[in-house]
Design a protein around this motif. Sequence first.
Motif, PDB file in Angstrom:
ATOM      1  N   ASN A  40      -2.340  -2.493  -6.524  1.00 16.51           N
ATOM      2  CA  ASN A  40      -1.631  -3.217  -5.582  1.00 16.51           C
ATOM      3  C   ASN A  40      -1.478  -1.958  -4.426  1.00 16.51           C
ATOM      4  OD1 ASN A  40      -2.095  -5.585  -6.280  1.00 16.51           O
ATOM      5  ND2 ASN A  40      -0.115  -5.795  -6.951  1.00 16.51           N
ATOM      6  N   SER A  41      -0.837  -0.935  -4.778  1.00 18.16           N
ATOM      7  CA  SER A  41      -0.398   0.220  -3.745  1.00 18.16           C
ATOM      8  C   SER A  41      -1.704   0.951  -3.347  1.00 18.16           C
ATOM      9  CB  SER A  41       0.703   1.043  -4.482  1.00 18.16           C
ATOM     10  OG  SER A  41      -0.079   1.937  -5.481  1.00 18.16           O
ATOM     11  N   LEU A  42      -2.620   0.920  -4.151  1.00 19.09           N
ATOM     12  CA  LEU A  42      -3.925   1.672  -3.816  1.00 19.09           C
ATOM     13  C   LEU A  42      -4.945   0.796  -2.951  1.00 19.09           C
ATOM     14  CD1 LEU A  42      -4.905   3.450  -6.929  1.00 19.09           C
ATOM     15  CD2 LEU A  42      -4.251   4.528  -5.266  1.00 19.09           C
ATOM     16  N   VAL A  43      -4.598  -0.494  -2.761  1.00 14.96           N
ATOM     17  CA  VAL A  43      -5.099  -1.166  -1.744  1.00 14.96           C
ATOM     18  C   VAL A  43      -4.901  -0.777  -0.458  1.00 14.96           C
ATOM     19  CG1 VAL A  43      -5.305  -3.707  -0.725  1.00 14.96           C
ATOM     20  CG2 VAL A  43      -5.379  -3.300  -3.122  1.00 14.96           C
ATOM     21  N   GLN A  44      -3.481  -0.618  -0.095  1.00 13.24           N
ATOM     22  CA  GLN A  44      -3.222   0.128   1.121  1.00 13.24           C
ATOM     23  C   GLN A  44      -4.008   1.331   1.567  1.00 13.24           C
ATOM     24  OE1 GLN A  44       1.030   0.554   0.666  1.00 13.24           O
ATOM     25  NE2 GLN A  44       1.695  -1.791   1.067  1.00 13.24           N
ATOM     26  N   VAL A  45      -4.088   2.253   0.368  1.00 12.76           N
ATOM     27  CA  VAL A  45      -5.017   3.530   0.622  1.00 12.76           C
ATOM     28  C   VAL A  45      -6.226   3.303   1.116  1.00 12.76           C
ATOM     29  CG1 VAL A  45      -5.681   5.589  -0.570  1.00 12.76           C
ATOM     30  CG2 VAL A  45      -3.637   4.732  -1.285  1.00 12.76           C
ATOM     31  N   GLU A  46      -6.697   2.309   0.403  1.00 17.38           N
ATOM     32  CA  GLU A  46      -8.405   2.005   0.505  1.00 17.38           C
ATOM     33  C   GLU A  46      -8.221   1.251   2.207  1.00 17.38           C
ATOM     34  OE1 GLU A  46      -9.913  -0.925  -2.296  1.00 17.38           O
ATOM     35  OE2 GLU A  46      -9.432   0.605  -3.880  1.00 17.38           O
ATOM     36  N   ASN A  47      -7.197   0.390   2.548  1.00 22.35           N
ATOM     37  CA  ASN A  47      -7.197  -0.138   3.733  1.00 22.35           C
ATOM     38  C   ASN A  47      -7.096   0.933   4.771  1.00 22.35           C
ATOM     39  OD1 ASN A  47      -7.513  -2.677   2.793  1.00 22.35           O
ATOM     40  ND2 ASN A  47      -5.368  -3.006   2.963  1.00 22.35           N
ATOM     41  N   ALA A  48      -6.166   2.026   4.770  1.00 26.59           N
ATOM     42  CA  ALA A  48      -6.267   2.920   5.660  1.00 26.59           C
ATOM     43  C   ALA A  48      -7.677   3.960   5.483  1.00 26.59           C
ATOM     44  CB  ALA A  48      -5.155   3.793   5.035  1.00 26.59           C
ATOM     45  N   LEU A  49      -8.007   4.037   4.491  1.00 25.24           N
ATOM     46  CA  LEU A  49      -9.519   4.660   4.411  1.00 25.24           C
ATOM     47  C   LEU A  49     -10.421   3.933   5.288  1.00 25.24           C
ATOM     48  CD1 LEU A  49     -11.179   6.898   3.593  1.00 25.24           C
ATOM     49  CD2 LEU A  49     -11.688   5.501   1.380  1.00 25.24           C
ATOM     50  N   GLN A  50     -10.528   2.799   5.098  1.00 20.44           N
ATOM     51  CA  GLN A  50     -11.480   1.967   5.942  1.00 20.44           C
ATOM     52  C   GLN A  50     -11.292   1.982   7.623  1.00 20.44           C
ATOM     53  OE1 GLN A  50     -14.263   0.516   4.655  1.00 20.44           O
ATOM     54  NE2 GLN A  50     -13.429   1.196   2.612  1.00 20.44           N
ATOM     55  N   ALA A  51     -10.173   1.984   7.811  1.00 21.33           N
ATOM     56  CA  ALA A  51      -9.526   2.304   9.377  1.00 21.33           C
ATOM     57  C   ALA A  51      -9.812   3.719   9.693  1.00 21.33           C
ATOM     58  CB  ALA A  51      -8.123   1.544   9.564  1.00 21.33           C
ATOM     59  N   GLU A  52      -9.867   4.600   8.803  1.00 24.67           N
ATOM     60  CA  GLU A  52     -10.021   5.906   8.825  1.00 24.67           C
ATOM     61  C   GLU A  52      -8.381   6.515   9.575  1.00 24.67           C
ATOM     62  OE1 GLU A  52     -13.315   7.606  10.759  1.00 24.67           O
ATOM     63  OE2 GLU A  52     -14.757   6.745   9.346  1.00 24.67           O
ATOM     64  N   GLY A  56      -1.811   7.512   7.697  1.00 25.10           N
ATOM     65  CA  GLY A  56      -1.559   6.196   6.908  1.00 25.10           C
ATOM     66  C   GLY A  56      -2.038   6.069   5.628  1.00 25.10           C
ATOM     67  N   LEU A  57      -3.222   6.865   5.337  1.00 27.26           N
ATOM     68  CA  LEU A  57      -3.743   7.152   4.054  1.00 27.26           C
ATOM     69  C   LEU A  57      -2.835   7.989   3.177  1.00 27.26           C
ATOM     70  CD1 LEU A  57      -7.181   7.390   2.814  1.00 27.26           C
ATOM     71  CD2 LEU A  57      -5.703   9.293   2.187  1.00 27.26           C
ATOM     72  N   GLN A  58      -2.490   9.158   3.978  1.00 28.94           N
ATOM     73  CA  GLN A  58      -1.389  10.045   3.293  1.00 28.94           C
ATOM     74  C   GLN A  58      -0.332   9.326   2.976  1.00 28.94           C
ATOM     75  OE1 GLN A  58      -2.533  12.949   2.109  1.00 28.94           O
ATOM     76  NE2 GLN A  58      -4.313  13.034   2.783  1.00 28.94           N
ATOM     77  N   GLN A  59       0.524   8.645   3.767  1.00 24.29           N
ATOM     78  CA  GLN A  59       1.864   7.872   3.424  1.00 24.29           C
ATOM     79  C   GLN A  59       1.442   6.893   2.249  1.00 24.29           C
ATOM     80  OE1 GLN A  59       3.004   5.660   6.992  1.00 24.29           O
ATOM     81  NE2 GLN A  59       5.021   5.167   5.910  1.00 24.29           N
ATOM     82  N   ALA A  60       0.500   6.018   2.349  1.00 28.41           N
ATOM     83  CA  ALA A  60       0.312   5.043   1.273  1.00 28.41           C
ATOM     84  C   ALA A  60       0.059   5.919   0.018  1.00 28.41           C
ATOM     85  CB  ALA A  60      -0.930   4.287   1.784  1.00 28.41           C
ATOM     86  N   LEU A  61      -0.609   6.898   0.074  1.00 28.64           N
ATOM     87  CA  LEU A  61      -0.976   7.685  -1.214  1.00 28.64           C
ATOM     88  C   LEU A  61       0.367   8.340  -1.783  1.00 28.64           C
ATOM     89  CD1 LEU A  61      -3.207   8.735  -3.208  1.00 28.64           C
ATOM     90  CD2 LEU A  61      -3.652  10.647  -1.869  1.00 28.64           C
ATOM     91  N   SER A  62       1.130   8.674  -0.869  1.00 27.17           N
ATOM     92  CA  SER A  62       2.411   9.324  -1.104  1.00 27.17           C
ATOM     93  C   SER A  62       3.079   8.249  -2.069  1.00 27.17           C
ATOM     94  CB  SER A  62       3.225   9.796  -0.102  1.00 27.17           C
ATOM     95  OG  SER A  62       4.512  10.130  -0.394  1.00 27.17           O
ATOM     96  N   GLN A  63       3.190   7.174  -1.526  1.00 27.26           N
ATOM     97  CA  GLN A  63       3.817   5.886  -2.122  1.00 27.26           C
ATOM     98  C   GLN A  63       3.390   5.564  -3.475  1.00 27.26           C
ATOM     99  OE1 GLN A  63       3.733   2.767   0.647  1.00 27.26           O
ATOM    100  NE2 GLN A  63       5.298   3.525   2.034  1.00 27.26           N
ATOM    101  N   SER A  64       1.972   5.673  -3.752  1.00 26.08           N
ATOM    102  CA  SER A  64       1.259   5.379  -5.032  1.00 26.08           C
ATOM    103  C   SER A  64       1.667   6.461  -5.913  1.00 26.08           C
ATOM    104  CB  SER A  64      -0.354   5.330  -4.611  1.00 26.08           C
ATOM    105  OG  SER A  64      -0.507   4.326  -4.190  1.00 26.08           O
ATOM    106  N   GLN A  65       1.579   7.577  -5.430  1.00 24.38           N
ATOM    107  CA  GLN A  65       2.068   8.762  -6.365  1.00 24.38           C
ATOM    108  C   GLN A  65       3.629   8.811  -6.887  1.00 24.38           C
ATOM    109  OE1 GLN A  65       0.769  12.144  -3.804  1.00 24.38           O
ATOM    110  NE2 GLN A  65      -0.735  12.670  -5.280  1.00 24.38           N
ATOM    111  N   GLN A  66       4.458   8.309  -5.877  1.00 25.50           N
ATOM    112  CA  GLN A  66       5.862   8.159  -6.320  1.00 25.50           C
ATOM    113  C   GLN A  66       5.964   7.077  -7.452  1.00 25.50           C
ATOM    114  OE1 GLN A  66       8.086   7.123  -2.920  1.00 25.50           O
ATOM    115  NE2 GLN A  66       8.318   9.199  -1.962  1.00 25.50           N
ATOM    116  N   LYS A  67       5.155   5.958  -7.463  1.00 22.29           N
ATOM    117  CA  LYS A  67       5.215   4.921  -8.339  1.00 22.29           C
ATOM    118  C   LYS A  67       4.558   5.733  -9.551  1.00 22.29           C
ATOM    119  CE  LYS A  67       4.847   0.796  -5.545  1.00 22.29           C
ATOM    120  NZ  LYS A  67       4.007  -0.193  -4.900  1.00 22.29           N
ATOM    121  N   TRP A  68       3.713   6.402  -9.562  1.00 23.86           N
ATOM    122  CA  TRP A  68       2.950   7.041 -10.647  1.00 23.86           C
ATOM    123  C   TRP A  68       3.959   7.978 -11.467  1.00 23.86           C
ATOM    124  CZ3 TRP A  68       0.085   6.589 -14.698  1.00 23.86           C
ATOM    125  CH2 TRP A  68      -0.336   7.554 -15.364  1.00 23.86           C
TER     126      TRP A  68
END
Length: 132
Positions: A40-52, A56-68
């Motif tokens: 679910n959190s990686l969906v935000q990373v994918e969305n940021a990637l699609q929007a380039e 936002g990608l780095q921020q979403a990825l940071s949240q995913s890494q914190q969960k991990w």
Amino acid sequence: MHIGYNARMTGWLLLTSALTLGFCLLASGYVSQTVAEMQNSLVQVENALQAEDWPGLQQALSQSQQKWQKARPYWLGLMNHQDVINIDLALQSIQAYGQEQQRDEVQNQLALLDYYLQLAVDCDKLNWSNLF
């Protein structure tokens, strides 16, 4: 009343088996829940990637890494360490490629990470093929 040795041993074996089965079910549920949260959190990373949207990608990825990072110590106790290492490497690769703004490489690593997460769930399921 005196219980024989065989009856006591059978009781202990049944209790141990029930506790082990319960632990396996809890561990499998935890892994499945963690993977669902990560996906679910990686969906935000994918969305940021699609929007380039690279910040936002780095921020979403940071949240995913914190969960991990919260789940990682438990996974090390429950899973094959190579599975955990593969997920770590995929997350680090996504971060590095994201900083370099390499869209195709980030997509490849996201697909690889999704594969590793799904593989972890499949390998941890309590089924006959995993028991024997």
